[in-house]
Design a protein around this motif. Structure first.
Motif, PDB file in Angstrom:
ATOM      1  N   VAL A   9       0.870  -1.178   0.000  1.00  0.00           N
ATOM      2  CA  VAL A   9       0.000   0.000   0.000  1.00  0.00           C
ATOM      3  C   VAL A   9       0.908   1.229   0.000  1.00  0.00           C
ATOM      4  CG1 VAL A   9      -1.961  -1.074   1.166  1.00  0.00           C
ATOM      5  CG2 VAL A   9      -0.199   0.026   2.523  1.00  0.00           C
ATOM      6  N   GLU A  10       0.458   2.296  -0.641  1.00  0.00           N
ATOM      7  CA  GLU A  10       1.217   3.546  -0.652  1.00  0.00           C
ATOM      8  C   GLU A  10       0.358   4.635  -0.020  1.00  0.00           C
ATOM      9  OE1 GLU A  10       3.657   6.565  -3.597  1.00  0.00           O
ATOM     10  OE2 GLU A  10       2.552   4.902  -4.460  1.00  0.00           O
ATOM     11  N   LEU A  11       0.928   5.311   0.954  1.00  0.00           N
ATOM     12  CA  LEU A  11       0.223   6.390   1.639  1.00  0.00           C
ATOM     13  C   LEU A  11       0.575   7.728   1.014  1.00  0.00           C
ATOM     14  CD1 LEU A  11       0.846   5.313   5.345  1.00  0.00           C
ATOM     15  CD2 LEU A  11      -1.109   4.755   3.885  1.00  0.00           C
ATOM     16  N   LEU A  12      -0.401   8.609   0.936  1.00  0.00           N
ATOM     17  CA  LEU A  12      -0.111   9.986   0.569  1.00  0.00           C
ATOM     18  C   LEU A  12       0.852  10.548   1.609  1.00  0.00           C
ATOM     19  CD1 LEU A  12      -3.687  11.199  -0.370  1.00  0.00           C
ATOM     20  CD2 LEU A  12      -1.771  10.916  -1.926  1.00  0.00           C
ATOM     21  N   PRO A  13       1.472  11.680   1.353  1.00  0.00           N
ATOM     22  CA  PRO A  13       2.406  12.230   2.345  1.00  0.00           C
ATOM     23  C   PRO A  13       1.792  12.285   3.746  1.00  0.00           C
ATOM     24  CG  PRO A  13       2.584  13.450   0.321  1.00  0.00           C
ATOM     25  CD  PRO A  13       1.421  12.508   0.150  1.00  0.00           C
ATOM     26  N   ILE A  14       2.573  11.872   4.723  1.00  0.00           N
ATOM     27  CA  ILE A  14       2.076  11.708   6.090  1.00  0.00           C
ATOM     28  C   ILE A  14       2.362  12.897   6.991  1.00  0.00           C
ATOM     29  CG2 ILE A  14       2.299   9.206   5.969  1.00  0.00           C
ATOM     30  CD1 ILE A  14       4.867   9.547   7.696  1.00  0.00           C
ATOM     31  N   VAL A  15       2.937  13.955   6.444  1.00  0.00           N
ATOM     32  CA  VAL A  15       3.413  15.068   7.268  1.00  0.00           C
ATOM     33  C   VAL A  15       2.302  16.024   7.676  1.00  0.00           C
ATOM     34  CG1 VAL A  15       5.701  14.940   6.244  1.00  0.00           C
ATOM     35  CG2 VAL A  15       4.012  16.455   5.247  1.00  0.00           C
ATOM     36  N   ASP A  22      -7.385  18.286   5.019  1.00  0.00           N
ATOM     37  CA  ASP A  22      -6.839  17.227   4.182  1.00  0.00           C
ATOM     38  C   ASP A  22      -5.865  17.808   3.173  1.00  0.00           C
ATOM     39  OD1 ASP A  22      -8.462  15.451   5.500  1.00  0.00           O
ATOM     40  OD2 ASP A  22     -10.057  15.558   4.019  1.00  0.00           O
ATOM     41  N   SER A  23      -4.897  17.003   2.784  1.00  0.00           N
ATOM     42  CA  SER A  23      -3.921  17.456   1.806  1.00  0.00           C
ATOM     43  C   SER A  23      -3.422  16.267   1.018  1.00  0.00           C
ATOM     44  CB  SER A  23      -2.747  18.156   2.492  1.00  0.00           C
ATOM     45  OG  SER A  23      -1.798  18.538   1.534  1.00  0.00           O
ATOM     46  N   TRP A  24      -2.986  16.508  -0.193  1.00  0.00           N
ATOM     47  CA  TRP A  24      -2.389  15.473  -1.030  1.00  0.00           C
ATOM     48  C   TRP A  24      -0.883  15.657  -1.105  1.00  0.00           C
ATOM     49  CZ3 TRP A  24      -5.917  14.878  -5.938  1.00  0.00           C
ATOM     50  CH2 TRP A  24      -7.159  14.412  -5.541  1.00  0.00           C
ATOM     51  N   GLY A  25      -0.304  16.309  -0.143  1.00  0.00           N
ATOM     52  CA  GLY A  25       1.127  16.499  -0.099  1.00  0.00           C
ATOM     53  C   GLY A  25       1.577  17.899  -0.412  1.00  0.00           C
ATOM     54  N   TYR A  26       0.634  18.790  -0.634  1.00  0.00           N
ATOM     55  CA  TYR A  26       0.974  20.164  -0.950  1.00  0.00           C
ATOM     56  C   TYR A  26       0.956  21.019   0.316  1.00  0.00           C
ATOM     57  CZ  TYR A  26       0.187  18.533  -5.655  1.00  0.00           C
ATOM     58  OH  TYR A  26       0.265  17.823  -6.814  1.00  0.00           O
ATOM     59  N   ASP A  27       1.891  21.915   0.428  1.00  0.00           N
ATOM     60  CA  ASP A  27       1.984  22.854   1.533  1.00  0.00           C
ATOM     61  C   ASP A  27       2.223  22.200   2.894  1.00  0.00           C
ATOM     62  OD1 ASP A  27       2.083  25.419   2.571  1.00  0.00           O
ATOM     63  OD2 ASP A  27      -0.051  25.463   2.989  1.00  0.00           O
ATOM     64  N   PRO A  28       3.172  21.257   2.982  1.00  0.00           N
ATOM     65  CA  PRO A  28       3.454  20.692   4.303  1.00  0.00           C
ATOM     66  C   PRO A  28       4.093  21.737   5.208  1.00  0.00           C
ATOM     67  CG  PRO A  28       5.080  19.928   2.736  1.00  0.00           C
ATOM     68  CD  PRO A  28       4.058  20.708   1.953  1.00  0.00           C
ATOM     69  N   ALA A  29       3.686  21.767   6.458  1.00  0.00           N
ATOM     70  CA  ALA A  29       4.227  22.732   7.409  1.00  0.00           C
ATOM     71  C   ALA A  29       5.341  22.103   8.248  1.00  0.00           C
ATOM     72  CB  ALA A  29       3.123  23.255   8.319  1.00  0.00           C
ATOM     73  N   VAL A  63       6.166  11.235  -0.916  1.00  0.00           N
ATOM     74  CA  VAL A  63       6.626  12.551  -0.481  1.00  0.00           C
ATOM     75  C   VAL A  63       6.495  13.529  -1.637  1.00  0.00           C
ATOM     76  CG1 VAL A  63       8.250  11.706   1.265  1.00  0.00           C
ATOM     77  CG2 VAL A  63       9.032  12.068  -1.055  1.00  0.00           C
ATOM     78  N   VAL A  64       6.318  14.800  -1.305  1.00  0.00           N
ATOM     79  CA  VAL A  64       6.260  15.859  -2.313  1.00  0.00           C
ATOM     80  C   VAL A  64       7.242  16.932  -1.867  1.00  0.00           C
ATOM     81  CG1 VAL A  64       4.803  17.531  -3.500  1.00  0.00           C
ATOM     82  CG2 VAL A  64       3.830  15.344  -2.790  1.00  0.00           C
ATOM     83  N   HIS A  65       8.486  16.818  -2.321  1.00  0.00           N
ATOM     84  CA  HIS A  65       9.536  17.734  -1.870  1.00  0.00           C
ATOM     85  C   HIS A  65       9.473  19.108  -2.522  1.00  0.00           C
ATOM     86  CE1 HIS A  65      11.635  14.987   0.703  1.00  0.00           C
ATOM     87  NE2 HIS A  65      11.672  14.078  -0.245  1.00  0.00           N
ATOM     88  N   ASN A  66       8.795  19.243  -3.630  1.00  0.00           N
ATOM     89  CA  ASN A  66       8.805  20.537  -4.318  1.00  0.00           C
ATOM     90  C   ASN A  66       7.607  21.412  -3.978  1.00  0.00           C
ATOM     91  OD1 ASN A  66       7.106  18.772  -5.673  1.00  0.00           O
ATOM     92  ND2 ASN A  66       7.449  19.704  -7.651  1.00  0.00           N
ATOM     93  N   HIS A  67       6.892  21.100  -2.900  1.00  0.00           N
ATOM     94  CA  HIS A  67       5.732  21.897  -2.537  1.00  0.00           C
ATOM     95  C   HIS A  67       5.720  22.281  -1.059  1.00  0.00           C
ATOM     96  CE1 HIS A  67       3.657  21.692  -6.350  1.00  0.00           C
ATOM     97  NE2 HIS A  67       3.973  20.407  -6.419  1.00  0.00           N
ATOM     98  N   TYR A  68       6.894  22.526  -0.489  1.00  0.00           N
ATOM     99  CA  TYR A  68       6.928  22.941   0.914  1.00  0.00           C
ATOM    100  C   TYR A  68       6.218  24.275   1.078  1.00  0.00           C
ATOM    101  CZ  TYR A  68      10.397  19.334   1.780  1.00  0.00           C
ATOM    102  OH  TYR A  68      11.043  18.142   1.897  1.00  0.00           O
ATOM    103  N   GLY A  69       5.461  24.382   2.150  1.00  0.00           N
ATOM    104  CA  GLY A  69       4.752  25.625   2.436  1.00  0.00           C
ATOM    105  C   GLY A  69       5.675  26.681   2.987  1.00  0.00           C
TER     106      GLY A  69
END
Length: 77
Positions: A9-15, A22-29, A63-69
């Motif tokens: 199973v693959e989880l969306l970003p967990i941060v 809810d988020s799909w990995g965009y704007d992690p704080a 992980v989505v490294h190019n969308h840090y908030g």
């Protein structure tokens, strides 16, 4: 899931996310903190991973490294 033949199973970003929803990995704080709302914090995630592993199911983390908030990496104590 195991009976269906699922072996991973693959989880969306967990941060943690600053938007509080809810988020799909965009704007992690907080990119090093497991989200308490969606994943039950570190303990909830650990329980889920252990349950999957006990059944021979791998867990992948996205992980989505190019969308840090704008608040990414800033920890408030």
């Amino acid at each position: 899931m195991k009976n269906l033949g699922v072996n991973a199973v693959e989880l969306l970003p967990i941060v943690e996310f600053g938007n509080g929803g809810d988020s799909w990995g965009y704007d992690p704080a907080q990119q090093f903190a497991v989200d308490n709302t969606q994943y039950g914090g570190p303990d909830g995630l650990k329980t889920f991973v252990q349950a999957c592993h006990a059944r021979g199911i791998a867990v992948l983390l996205d992980v989505v490294h190019n969308h840090y908030g704008r608040d990414a990496g800033h920890v408030e104590l």
